[in-house]
Design an enzyme around this catalytic site. Structure first.
Site, short mmCIF file in Angstrom:
data_model
loop_
_atom_site.label_atom_id
_atom_site.label_comp_id
_atom_site.label_asym_id
_atom_site.label_seq_id
_atom_site.Cartn_x
_atom_site.Cartn_y
_atom_site.Cartn_z
N VAL A 240 3.31 6.87 -1.73
CA VAL A 240 3.32 8.34 -1.86
C VAL A 240 3.37 8.90 -0.43
O VAL A 240 2.52 9.67 -0.02
CB VAL A 240 2.06 8.84 -2.61
CG1 VAL A 240 2.30 10.25 -3.15
CG2 VAL A 240 1.67 7.92 -3.74
N HIS A 241 4.40 8.50 0.30
CA HIS A 241 4.49 8.65 1.75
C HIS A 241 3.87 9.94 2.31
O HIS A 241 2.89 9.91 3.06
CB HIS A 241 5.95 8.60 2.19
CG HIS A 241 6.70 7.40 1.75
ND1 HIS A 241 6.53 6.16 2.30
CD2 HIS A 241 7.66 7.25 0.79
CE1 HIS A 241 7.34 5.29 1.71
NE2 HIS A 241 8.03 5.92 0.79
N ASP A 242 4.47 11.08 1.96
CA ASP A 242 4.11 12.34 2.63
C ASP A 242 2.69 12.80 2.32
O ASP A 242 2.07 13.50 3.12
CB ASP A 242 5.10 13.43 2.26
CG ASP A 242 6.50 13.16 2.81
OD1 ASP A 242 6.59 12.52 3.88
OD2 ASP A 242 7.48 13.58 2.19
#
Length: 312
Positions: A240-242
């Site tokens: 869920v990178h960001d």
């Protein structure tokens, strides 16, 4: 408390990050969202940012549209990951709230000149074109910046758009190069850490079980977005990178990194867009980035779930 602007290119994980941030008004005094072309073209990233505000019950947060294309390179997008609309798993529509009047770069210049010295945090979730343009136009704006927190780059993990480059940097390496040289304290959350903070069926089910609209939206987005990442990287869950940027701002103790020198390769060729992270100090250059390499995955999902539960 962070006085905060989020610069973003929504994007599935960006939308989750925006909902996360808007659920923490006691810690993040969110002034505005600025959008940039990245995961999808600017019209869609700008719509998706306004959708996130609508879903969070925060249509009062202004959204300023920014750069439509990178500084020098040809535009690229990531519709293969994020879908043609930039968000998979949910139905998109035109939000009721319009865009704020004016260009994002002008807004950044005006705002950073007006705020007290070292008072504003800029979270950057996409290509760094808007800030690079603002710095070129008005180098003095660095005085207003407290910190830049970026989801960008890769070193130990390898890239996600080429073998060496992470998408946000590859999409505009020349902008990333300018931002890294600006002299403001920078924290980067690269793929090195985001690929360690992964979804699971249980973590998505907990978000869905909240029972509110926001929990359903986040669970639906992750349910559609995570499997393709899992297949491509042969990982047990999806990143869920960001959203890790928001978790870092809220609870930095969940993360561990080191102050190192980072530079961007903007030369055409195999290394185009690579973040050259001098982890061992081999080049003896002045450190310019707090490079994050470890994160508490369960702590992240606990924090995310707790905040999403606060939303409509």
């Amino acid at each position: 408390m962070h006085t905060l602007i989020i610069d973003t290119d929504p994007g599935a994980d960006d939308v989750i990050a925006l909902l996360f941030a808007m659920a923490a008004p006691e810690a993040l005094k969110l002034q505005a969202l600025t959008t940039v072309a990245g995961n999808v073209p600017l019209a869609k990233t700008s719509r998706n940012a306004r959708l996130a505000c609508e879903w969070a019950g925060r249509p009062d947060i202004p959204v300023y549209a920014g750069a439509e294309q990178p500084l020098q390179r040809a535009p690229i997008y990531a519709a293969n990951i994020h879908g043609r609309e930039g968000i998979t798993g949910v139905t998109v529509h035109e939000p009721a709230a319009p865009l704020a009047e004016g260009h994002a770069v002008d807004y950044l210049v005006r705002t950073l000149r007006a705020v007290p010295e070292k008072s504003l945090t800029l979270a950057m979730l996409g290509p760094q074109t808007n800030l690079a343009l603002a710095l070129e136009q008005a180098p003095d704006i660095v005085r207003g910046l407290r910190e830049l927190v970026l989801m960008a780059g890769a070193h130990f993990n390898g890239g996600n758009i080429t073998p060496t480059a992470e998408f946000n940097v590859f999409a505009d390496p020349h902008a990333a190069e300018a931002v890294l040289k600006c002299g403001v304290p920078i924290t980067m959350l690269p793929l090195d850490v985001t690929h360690k903070i992964l979804t699971s069926d249980e973590r998505i089910a907990r978000l869905r079980a909240i029972g509110n609209q926001a929990g359903q939206i986040v669970a639906d987005i992750l349910g559609a977005y995570a499997p393709q990442e899992m297949r491509h990287y042969d990982m047990p869950g999806g990143p869920v990178h960001d959203a890790t940027v928001i978790a870092y701002l809220l609870q930095p103790s969940l993360f561990r990194g080191k102050l190192i020198n980072v530079e961007v390769d903007s030369r055409e060729g195999m290394g185009f867009g690579q973040t050259v992270a001098d982890w061992y100090g081999s080049l003896h250059r002045t450190p310019n980035v707090n490079w994050i390499v470890e994160g508490d995955a369960q702590g992240f999902f606990d924090l995310l779930t707790e905040h999403i539960a606060r939303l409509p």
